[in-house]
Scaffold this active site. Structure first.
Site, PDB file in Angstrom:
ATOM      1  CG  ASP A 289      -8.569   6.777   0.391  1.00 18.61           C
ATOM      2  OD1 ASP A 289      -8.714   7.356   1.480  1.00 18.61           O
ATOM      3  OD2 ASP A 289      -7.767   5.845   0.215  1.00 18.61           O
TER       4      ASP A 289
ATOM      5  CG  HIS B  53      -8.580   4.990   3.899  1.00 20.24           C
ATOM      6  ND1 HIS B  53      -7.487   5.397   3.157  1.00 20.24           N
ATOM      7  CD2 HIS B  53      -8.086   4.691   5.136  1.00 20.24           C
ATOM      8  CE1 HIS B  53      -6.396   5.349   3.899  1.00 20.24           C
ATOM      9  NE2 HIS B  53      -6.732   4.920   5.106  1.00 20.24           N
TER      10      HIS B  53
ATOM     11  CB  SER C 176      -3.865   3.500   5.967  1.00 18.77           C
ATOM     12  OG  SER C 176      -4.194   4.759   6.486  1.00 18.77           O
TER      13      SER C 176
END
Length: 399
Positions: A342, A375, A168
């Protein structure tokens, strides 16, 4: 990425935590050091100062308990996401925690911590109690924190190169670094980017869609509230995790829904027994400016530097609009790992990233076959070793 957690959790939990102790800092039983020691692995803490004065803590697993100190090991550097910390990589234990898996595979594993999180709340002359300390965002992590930590690692190990894994924001700051400071091309053997976040115009986060139009552009509110701390780790959050999110608690389903809202809906890979541990270590704190910059990316559809407004942009950048990051010019072997479910790294945005990267640099773009992988599953998903980390390890070893 933790803006969703903050907003949703406030609605669900604010009335419960009122009156609970809120001293920043986590329990000594849930630090990266204590987690690693619990499983019998060696662990070291190292501190480095950035060129702008922030004192960052890194954690190192120099070798595996299963091999002992077996001599030379290639270096792996792991970088966490927004509002996270080095704890991400060890929370799942030796079977599924990436730091342990890489250590067992023969790597010298270093875990970074960005400015402002639980382990990096010091500065040479600024206090985290005051606003100037928090006058940063993820651009600064890319141009100050990553260079300081990676140069320290290479100097102290005597290695010429390291391999990089980011999740991320750890991918965003990687793109910033390699767009802005080209000398790192020779120092990074390969980069493996989990849930890569650059362009964000098609992000599916429902709360970002609400907040983006207001907070994703220059205005007085952003100017006034940007340089402030956002969601530090507190004993109240740890207590919430143990009381409300434990196995058997009637409220655990609400904890699960908060995570789904944040990372992607209806993932069957959420390990609900880990939720109390996640709550005990995350969120780890950041600057609100980091949130605002991501909302700017969503609102504008660009991957570019912070937008301060036309007047300051002209002064700082020499143009009325912020400059784009030169992703196409990145000359580092890159491996992308992404998924359908995601909320932050959408398929459309990852495709734009994939098409923008130089084809000589992009070695692999792996779209997970698990359609509901979200995610956060890139960190803590059930069966993550078989689903993702075995593939990741093969790529690392063959890079």
């Amino acid at each position: 990425m933790w803006l969703l957690r903050f907003l949703a959790a406030q609605l669900f939990l604010a009335f419960i935590v009122a009156g609970l102790p809120s001293n920043a800092g986590r329990s000594s039983s849930t630090t990266t050091v204590t987690i690693v020691k619990k499983y019998g692995y060696p662990i070291e803490e190292h501190q480095v100062q950035t060129s702008d004065g922030y004192l960052l803590t890194m954690h190192r697993i120099p070798y595996s308990k299963n091999t002992g100190d077996d001599g030379h090991r290639p270096v792996m550097f792991l970088m966490h996401g927004l509002l996270c910390s080095s704890s991400d990589w060890v929370l799942s234990g030796p079977s599924n925690g990436l730091a342990f898996i890489l250590s067992d595979a023969g790597y010298d594993v270093w875990m970074g911590n960005a400015r402002g999180n639980t382990y990096s709340r010091k500065h040479a002359d600024k206090s985290p109690l005051f606003q100037p300390f928090w006058n940063f965002e993820w651009h600064d992590i890319g141009i100050y924190d990553l260079p300081a930590m990676m140069d320290y690692v290479l100097y102290n190990t005597g290695e010429d190169q390291l391999q990089y894994v980011g999740h991320s924001q750890g991918t965003t700051s990687f793109f910033v670094l390699n767009s802005m400071i080209k000398r790192f091309r020779s120092r990074i053997r390969s980069a493996h980017l989990l849930a890569p976040v650059a362009w964000m115009g098609h992000m599916e986060s429902p709360l970002a869609k609400v907040a983006g139009p207001l907070l994703g552009q220059p205005n007085a509110f952003v100017e006034l509230f940007g340089s402030a701390e956002f969601m530090p780790n507190t004993k109240a959050m740890e207590l919430m995790g143990s009381l409300l999110c434990s196995d058997g608690a009637i409220s655990q389903v609400m904890c699960s829904n908060v995570l789904f809202l944040m990372g992607g809906w209806d993932s069957p890979y959420l390990n609900e027994s880990m939720i109390p541990d996640i709550m005990a270590t995350t969120p780890a704190g950041c600057s609100i400016n980091q949130i605002f910059h991501y909302l700017q990316e969503y609102n504008s559809g660009y991957f570019r530097q912070f937008d301060y407004g036309k007047t300051r942009n002209k002064k700082d950048y020499g143009s009325k609009t912020p400059p784009d990051y030169d992703v196409e010019g990145i000359d580092v072997p890159i491996y992308l790992y992404y998924s359908d479910n995601d909320y932050f790294a959408s398929l459309i945005d990852v495709d734009k990233l994939r098409m923008t990267l130089d084809e000589r640099s992009l070695k692999r773009a792996y779209r997970l076959p698990e359609k509901k992988w979200n995610h956060l599953d890139f960190l803590w998903g059930l069966n993550i070793k078989e689903i993702l980390y075995d593939t990741l390890l093969d790529d690392i070893q063959n890079a």
